[in-house]
Design an enzyme around this catalytic site. Structure first.
Site, mmCIF file in Angstrom:
data_model
loop_
_atom_site.group_PDB
_atom_site.id
_atom_site.type_symbol
_atom_site.label_atom_id
_atom_site.label_comp_id
_atom_site.label_asym_id
_atom_site.label_seq_id
_atom_site.Cartn_x
_atom_site.Cartn_y
_atom_site.Cartn_z
ATOM 1 N N HIS A 94 -3.090 -5.450 4.700
ATOM 2 C CA HIS A 94 -1.720 -5.281 4.221
ATOM 3 C C HIS A 94 -0.887 -6.537 4.466
ATOM 4 O O HIS A 94 -0.167 -6.996 3.570
ATOM 5 C CB HIS A 94 -1.067 -4.087 4.917
ATOM 6 C CG HIS A 94 0.377 -3.885 4.541
ATOM 7 N ND1 HIS A 94 0.761 -3.159 3.449
ATOM 8 C CD2 HIS A 94 1.520 -4.336 5.124
ATOM 9 C CE1 HIS A 94 2.086 -3.167 3.364
ATOM 10 N NE2 HIS A 94 2.573 -3.876 4.373
ATOM 11 N N GLU A 95 -0.981 -7.097 5.663
ATOM 12 C CA GLU A 95 -0.209 -8.304 5.975
ATOM 13 C C GLU A 95 -0.679 -9.486 5.124
ATOM 14 O O GLU A 95 0.136 -10.326 4.726
ATOM 15 C CB GLU A 95 -0.303 -8.639 7.463
ATOM 16 C CG GLU A 95 0.233 -7.544 8.383
ATOM 17 C CD GLU A 95 1.627 -7.055 7.999
ATOM 18 O OE1 GLU A 95 2.419 -7.847 7.447
ATOM 19 O OE2 GLU A 95 1.923 -5.874 8.251
ATOM 20 N N HIS A 98 1.040 -9.489 1.839
ATOM 21 C CA HIS A 98 2.330 -10.189 1.830
ATOM 22 C C HIS A 98 2.135 -11.700 1.672
ATOM 23 O O HIS A 98 2.919 -12.368 0.988
ATOM 24 C CB HIS A 98 3.093 -9.908 3.118
ATOM 25 C CG HIS A 98 3.671 -8.526 3.192
ATOM 26 N ND1 HIS A 98 4.451 -7.999 2.182
ATOM 27 C CD2 HIS A 98 3.586 -7.567 4.149
ATOM 28 C CE1 HIS A 98 4.824 -6.774 2.517
ATOM 29 N NE2 HIS A 98 4.309 -6.487 3.707
#
Length: 225
Positions: A94-95, A98
């Site tokens: 998920h990070e 980004h």
């Protein structure tokens, strides 16, 4: 009615926090069949997308995972940096989602970054102006506080597509790079969906509170008339 309202806006975030913590705890105890650490998952995703300049570092604190666009760094909490679990893989991916957004100039992410100073100012000043407006019965001051709060609420709303898109990118990377077993993708998605609830809850509470203040302002104007 006010008691029910305040109970509602308090319980929604508490439920969301409980959901994400319980889901994370459950799947942090389940190792992936690939047995990659969260740091390794992150590095593999970043390299696969040509983001060799983005560092992966160990952060501090529980669920303190984030991507820092200023230093181009993915920081993972200790349990996710070193962990081999489904939860660690999902959060790391998920990070990295980004980081990919940042590299590709994802519009909502750029918009959110632009809103940060305005949202910070709005969240800090809004309640001071609102309380003065309500207690001094100054509708103009209350309106100014509502406008400041609206900037902070807009930030919360813009955060939603940023987070959902990062999770979507994460799942695509997990599947295409086979970072977890095929039967484990559903569990990874559960972790990401639970995390998304915290942002949905925060946005919902912010919108409800803004609407309540708008109603107070409308009532104040009617009483002045």
């Amino acid at each position: 009615m006010y008691l029910l309202y305040f109970a509602f806006i308090i319980l929604i975030p508490l439920w969301a926090q409980w959901k994400v913590k319980s889901t994370f705890t459950k799947y942090s105890r389940v190792s992936t069949s690939t047995y990659r650490r969260g740091a390794e998952v992150a590095r593999e995703i970043l390299n696969a997308n040509g983001l060799y300049n983005v560092a992966v570092e160990e952060g501090r604190g529980f669920l303190s995972d984030h991507y820092d666009p200023r230093s181009k760094t993915v920081r993972l909490s200790p349990e996710n940096y070193h962990g081999h679990s489904i939860a660690s893989a999902a959060v790391a991916a998920h990070e990295c989602g980004h980081a990919i957004q940042d590299a590709q100039g994802y519009a909502f992410l750029r918009f959110r970054h632009a809103l940060v100073p305005v949202a910070n100012l709005g969240s800090n000043a809004s309640w001071i102006l609102i309380m003065i407006g309500i207690f001094a019965h100054l509708s103009g001051m209350l309106l100014l506080g509502i406008i400041c709060m609206a900037a902070a609420v807009l930030f919360q709303i813009v955060t939603l597509p940023v987070e959902f898109n990062a999770s979507s990118r994460a799942m695509n990377q997990i599947a295409s790079l086979r970072l977890v077993g095929s039967g484990e993708e559903r569990e990874a998605r559960k972790v990401l969906n639970a995390a998304a609830l915290t942002y949905v809850a925060a946005a919902a509470v912010a919108v409800l509170e803004l609407l309540r203040l708008v109603l107070i302002f409308t009532g104040m104007n009617r009483s002045e008339d």
